[in-house]
Design a protein around this motif. Structure first.
Motif, short mmCIF file in Angstrom:
data_model
loop_
_atom_site.label_atom_id
_atom_site.label_comp_id
_atom_site.label_asym_id
_atom_site.label_seq_id
_atom_site.Cartn_x
_atom_site.Cartn_y
_atom_site.Cartn_z
N LEU A 66 0.89 -1.01 0.11
CA LEU A 66 -0.16 0.06 -0.04
C LEU A 66 0.93 1.33 0.08
N ALA A 67 2.01 1.52 0.76
CA ALA A 67 3.01 2.55 0.86
C ALA A 67 3.50 2.69 -0.66
N ALA A 68 3.84 1.37 -1.16
CA ALA A 68 4.52 1.83 -2.61
C ALA A 68 3.49 2.21 -3.65
N ALA A 69 2.58 1.71 -3.42
CA ALA A 69 1.44 2.22 -4.65
C ALA A 69 0.99 3.46 -4.19
N GLY A 70 0.76 3.73 -2.97
CA GLY A 70 0.57 5.29 -2.39
C GLY A 70 1.59 6.32 -2.79
N ALA A 71 2.88 5.66 -2.77
CA ALA A 71 3.70 6.85 -3.10
C ALA A 71 3.72 7.12 -4.64
N ALA A 72 3.70 6.12 -5.29
CA ALA A 72 3.59 6.21 -6.83
C ALA A 72 2.26 7.06 -7.35
N THR A 73 1.18 6.70 -6.61
CA THR A 73 -0.11 7.57 -6.81
C THR A 73 0.21 8.93 -6.51
N ALA A 74 0.52 9.10 -5.28
CA ALA A 74 0.91 10.41 -4.92
C ALA A 74 1.67 11.13 -5.96
N TRP A 75 2.64 10.57 -6.60
CA TRP A 75 3.56 11.28 -7.49
C TRP A 75 2.65 11.65 -8.91
N VAL A 76 1.95 10.73 -9.25
CA VAL A 76 1.06 11.10 -10.36
C VAL A 76 -0.08 12.11 -9.87
N ALA A 77 -0.45 12.24 -8.68
CA ALA A 77 -1.33 13.13 -8.09
C ALA A 77 -0.84 14.60 -8.07
N LEU A 78 0.55 14.81 -7.86
CA LEU A 78 1.03 15.89 -7.65
C LEU A 78 1.72 16.36 -9.06
N THR A 79 2.21 15.60 -10.03
CA THR A 79 2.58 15.78 -11.24
C THR A 79 1.50 15.57 -12.30
N ASP A 80 0.91 16.54 -12.77
CA ASP A 80 -0.16 16.50 -13.68
C ASP A 80 0.27 16.05 -15.27
N PRO A 81 -0.10 15.01 -15.44
CA PRO A 81 0.21 14.31 -16.83
C PRO A 81 -0.48 15.32 -18.07
N ASN A 82 -1.30 15.99 -17.74
CA ASN A 82 -2.02 16.75 -18.81
C ASN A 82 -0.95 18.14 -19.04
#
Length: 137
Positions: free
Chosen positions: A18-34
């Protein structure tokens, strides 16, 4: 004390996942791919003009972190379905760990892999046809 230590040991793997997936998801949340420049451009559509099954995946996860299910489904329906399946499997893993039992998933047979591959192939073909424009990112 021993029971508490055993419980912590059982929960280590699901909570680490959960921590690993949460860290990756947080990165995507903070770095807008748009926004340009945050991620490298995907070479598949640039080289072939075809949307691969993963195209729009980062935008989909970013939209999920914002609570925008419609945008997430529009960016990549397959990623949203995959996230839902992974969340259910992780929750089952956590429940089994709390109970002190290993996660018991059914053994996949070759037909399951063929079906999954066929689903991904169908999704890829449909999103690249004019009638499947709703599935394109």
């Amino acid at each position: 004390m021993r029971a508490a230590r055993a419980a912590i040991t059982r929960l280590t793997a699901p909570l680490a996942a959960l921590a690993a997936a949460g860290a990756a998801t947080a990165w995507v949340a903070l770095t807008d791919p748009n926004e340009p420049g945050g991620y490298p451009a995907c070479p598949v559509p640039a080289l072939t003009g075809v949307f691969c099954p993963g195209c729009g995946g980062l935008r989909s996860v970013h939209a999920l972190t914002r609570g925008d299910a419609a945008a997430a489904l529009s960016a990549n329906t397959l990623v949203v379905a995959g996230c839902a399946v992974l969340a259910v499997v992780w929750a089952g893993w956590l429940v089994q760990a709390v109970r002190g039992r290993p996660l018991a998933l059914p053994d996949p047979r070759p037909v399951h892999f063929w079906l999954l591959g066929g689903l991904v192939m169908l999704f890829t073909v449909l999103r690249n046809l004019p009638g499947g424009a709703a599935l394109a990112p």
